[in-house]
Design a protein around this motif. Sequence first.
Motif, PDB file in Angstrom:
ATOM      1  N   TYR A  49       0.843  -1.198   0.000  1.00  0.00           N
ATOM      2  CA  TYR A  49       0.000   0.000   0.000  1.00  0.00           C
ATOM      3  C   TYR A  49       0.870   1.237   0.000  1.00  0.00           C
ATOM      4  O   TYR A  49       1.757   1.397   0.841  1.00  0.00           O
ATOM      5  CB  TYR A  49      -0.928   0.003   1.214  1.00  0.00           C
ATOM      6  CG  TYR A  49      -1.942   1.129   1.178  1.00  0.00           C
ATOM      7  CD1 TYR A  49      -2.916   1.184   0.189  1.00  0.00           C
ATOM      8  CD2 TYR A  49      -1.923   2.144   2.132  1.00  0.00           C
ATOM      9  CE1 TYR A  49      -3.841   2.213   0.126  1.00  0.00           C
ATOM     10  CE2 TYR A  49      -2.852   3.176   2.105  1.00  0.00           C
ATOM     11  CZ  TYR A  49      -3.808   3.204   1.091  1.00  0.00           C
ATOM     12  OH  TYR A  49      -4.720   4.236   1.037  1.00  0.00           O
ATOM     13  N   ASP A  50       0.626   2.117  -0.951  1.00  0.00           N
ATOM     14  CA  ASP A  50       1.357   3.367  -1.084  1.00  0.00           C
ATOM     15  C   ASP A  50       0.653   4.426  -0.250  1.00  0.00           C
ATOM     16  O   ASP A  50      -0.405   4.934  -0.623  1.00  0.00           O
ATOM     17  CB  ASP A  50       1.401   3.769  -2.562  1.00  0.00           C
ATOM     18  CG  ASP A  50       2.110   5.091  -2.802  1.00  0.00           C
ATOM     19  OD1 ASP A  50       2.567   5.716  -1.828  1.00  0.00           O
ATOM     20  OD2 ASP A  50       2.198   5.499  -3.978  1.00  0.00           O
ATOM     21  N   THR A  51       1.227   4.758   0.905  1.00  0.00           N
ATOM     22  CA  THR A  51       0.585   5.685   1.840  1.00  0.00           C
ATOM     23  C   THR A  51       0.678   7.135   1.378  1.00  0.00           C
ATOM     24  O   THR A  51      -0.101   7.977   1.824  1.00  0.00           O
ATOM     25  CB  THR A  51       1.205   5.565   3.240  1.00  0.00           C
ATOM     26  OG1 THR A  51       2.585   5.988   3.189  1.00  0.00           O
ATOM     27  CG2 THR A  51       1.160   4.130   3.740  1.00  0.00           C
ATOM     28  N   ALA A  52       1.631   7.445   0.499  1.00  0.00           N
ATOM     29  CA  ALA A  52       1.779   8.818   0.016  1.00  0.00           C
ATOM     30  C   ALA A  52       0.693   9.159  -0.996  1.00  0.00           C
ATOM     31  O   ALA A  52       0.109  10.247  -0.964  1.00  0.00           O
ATOM     32  CB  ALA A  52       3.160   9.013  -0.601  1.00  0.00           C
ATOM     33  N   ASN A  53       0.427   8.221  -1.908  1.00  0.00           N
ATOM     34  CA  ASN A  53      -0.574   8.442  -2.949  1.00  0.00           C
ATOM     35  C   ASN A  53      -1.904   7.760  -2.650  1.00  0.00           C
ATOM     36  O   ASN A  53      -2.851   7.888  -3.422  1.00  0.00           O
ATOM     37  CB  ASN A  53      -0.029   7.939  -4.290  1.00  0.00           C
ATOM     38  CG  ASN A  53       1.187   8.723  -4.737  1.00  0.00           C
ATOM     39  OD1 ASN A  53       1.083   9.841  -5.214  1.00  0.00           O
ATOM     40  ND2 ASN A  53       2.372   8.128  -4.560  1.00  0.00           N
ATOM     41  N   ARG A  54      -1.961   7.013  -1.534  1.00  0.00           N
ATOM     42  CA  ARG A  54      -3.154   6.295  -1.097  1.00  0.00           C
ATOM     43  C   ARG A  54      -3.674   5.396  -2.220  1.00  0.00           C
ATOM     44  O   ARG A  54      -4.822   5.535  -2.675  1.00  0.00           O
ATOM     45  CB  ARG A  54      -4.228   7.278  -0.620  1.00  0.00           C
ATOM     46  CG  ARG A  54      -3.716   8.176   0.506  1.00  0.00           C
ATOM     47  CD  ARG A  54      -4.786   9.050   1.086  1.00  0.00           C
ATOM     48  NE  ARG A  54      -4.210  10.062   1.946  1.00  0.00           N
ATOM     49  CZ  ARG A  54      -4.901  10.941   2.656  1.00  0.00           C
ATOM     50  NH1 ARG A  54      -6.225  10.929   2.596  1.00  0.00           N
ATOM     51  NH2 ARG A  54      -4.298  11.826   3.399  1.00  0.00           N
ATOM     52  N   GLN A  55      -2.808   4.478  -2.621  1.00  0.00           N
ATOM     53  CA  GLN A  55      -3.136   3.563  -3.703  1.00  0.00           C
ATOM     54  C   GLN A  55      -2.704   2.148  -3.330  1.00  0.00           C
ATOM     55  O   GLN A  55      -1.639   1.955  -2.745  1.00  0.00           O
ATOM     56  CB  GLN A  55      -2.430   3.981  -4.995  1.00  0.00           C
ATOM     57  CG  GLN A  55      -2.867   5.331  -5.537  1.00  0.00           C
ATOM     58  CD  GLN A  55      -1.981   5.816  -6.657  1.00  0.00           C
ATOM     59  OE1 GLN A  55      -0.826   5.423  -6.761  1.00  0.00           O
ATOM     60  NE2 GLN A  55      -2.520   6.683  -7.508  1.00  0.00           N
ATOM     61  N   MET A  56      -3.524   1.175  -3.696  1.00  0.00           N
ATOM     62  CA  MET A  56      -3.156  -0.219  -3.521  1.00  0.00           C
ATOM     63  C   MET A  56      -2.354  -0.666  -4.737  1.00  0.00           C
ATOM     64  O   MET A  56      -2.795  -0.512  -5.874  1.00  0.00           O
ATOM     65  CB  MET A  56      -4.397  -1.095  -3.351  1.00  0.00           C
ATOM     66  CG  MET A  56      -4.077  -2.543  -3.027  1.00  0.00           C
ATOM     67  SD  MET A  56      -3.195  -2.780  -1.436  1.00  0.00           S
ATOM     68  CE  MET A  56      -4.499  -2.368  -0.253  1.00  0.00           C
ATOM     69  N   LEU A  57      -1.165  -1.194  -4.485  1.00  0.00           N
ATOM     70  CA  LEU A  57      -0.285  -1.659  -5.551  1.00  0.00           C
ATOM     71  C   LEU A  57      -0.228  -3.181  -5.542  1.00  0.00           C
ATOM     72  O   LEU A  57      -0.372  -3.813  -4.501  1.00  0.00           O
ATOM     73  CB  LEU A  57       1.130  -1.105  -5.356  1.00  0.00           C
ATOM     74  CG  LEU A  57       1.277   0.410  -5.158  1.00  0.00           C
ATOM     75  CD1 LEU A  57       2.747   0.764  -4.965  1.00  0.00           C
ATOM     76  CD2 LEU A  57       0.677   1.191  -6.312  1.00  0.00           C
ATOM     77  N   PHE A  58       0.008  -3.760  -6.712  1.00  0.00           N
ATOM     78  CA  PHE A  58       0.249  -5.193  -6.765  1.00  0.00           C
ATOM     79  C   PHE A  58       1.220  -5.504  -7.888  1.00  0.00           C
ATOM     80  O   PHE A  58       1.429  -4.714  -8.807  1.00  0.00           O
ATOM     81  CB  PHE A  58      -1.059  -5.974  -6.933  1.00  0.00           C
ATOM     82  CG  PHE A  58      -1.743  -5.794  -8.262  1.00  0.00           C
ATOM     83  CD1 PHE A  58      -1.564  -6.708  -9.292  1.00  0.00           C
ATOM     84  CD2 PHE A  58      -2.589  -4.716  -8.473  1.00  0.00           C
ATOM     85  CE1 PHE A  58      -2.204  -6.542 -10.508  1.00  0.00           C
ATOM     86  CE2 PHE A  58      -3.235  -4.545  -9.686  1.00  0.00           C
ATOM     87  CZ  PHE A  58      -3.036  -5.460 -10.711  1.00  0.00           C
ATOM     88  N   LYS A  59       1.863  -6.652  -7.775  1.00  0.00           N
ATOM     89  CA  LYS A  59       2.851  -7.092  -8.751  1.00  0.00           C
ATOM     90  C   LYS A  59       2.204  -8.048  -9.741  1.00  0.00           C
ATOM     91  O   LYS A  59       1.484  -8.960  -9.352  1.00  0.00           O
ATOM     92  CB  LYS A  59       4.013  -7.795  -8.047  1.00  0.00           C
ATOM     93  CG  LYS A  59       4.886  -6.882  -7.200  1.00  0.00           C
ATOM     94  CD  LYS A  59       5.844  -6.087  -8.064  1.00  0.00           C
ATOM     95  CE  LYS A  59       6.867  -5.342  -7.208  1.00  0.00           C
ATOM     96  NZ  LYS A  59       7.819  -4.574  -8.043  1.00  0.00           N
TER      97      LYS A  59
END
Length: 216
Positions: A49-59
């Motif tokens: 989870y990218d706390t700066a941009n508030r986005q869920m990331l996945f590979k």
Amino acid sequence: MNRILITILLFSIAVAGVSQKPRLLLFEHFKNGTVLMKNRAKTSAQFNYDTANRQMLFKQGGETMIMTNIELVDTIYIGSRTFFPAGRSLFLEAVSLKNGTIYINWILKKQLKGKKGAYGQISQANVETINTSYWTNTKYKNESADIYSLSNENEYWLKHHGKFVKCKNEKSLLKLFPGKESLIKKFIKENKINFHDTKQVIYLLNYCLEITKDKV
């Protein structure tokens, strides 16, 4: 399962193609997790989870993707932790306590302390990306000689009469529990609660839920 993963990809975009703030990842590394869709289908991937941009990331295939159209998602389980979509790309972490459940809106900010010199002294420098671990916010991945501190500006959400309310400091917390202000202030003082320490805030909120009849 593969068909669901393809669906997620169709509603996602590559990080490299998006203009955004430097990422501040909640976990030091991407972790294995499971997506539960609202149609009850499931699929697995590696998440962060990218706390700066508030986005869920996945590979996927070695590429980092941003999950979009999260209204299709019911829950994401990352390790032993649980995340719920809360509008746009925002996810909240649900934390079950003895007296109720709270939801953390992770908002982490990095602050430069300086750069470590040849003899250990600190000089001024630019901040690079850092990572944090679990609720302590004290573990960092030092990717250069830069010295960092991490500012925790989290919001804590509670369900009150079926609606979400939130707080991030003592003033906003006291407004959520009218009539209990003196007890809460005493607890904060006696336990030296620091609102920039997630574990301490969780401990405080569990107490607040204990002394109120409005359990969440």
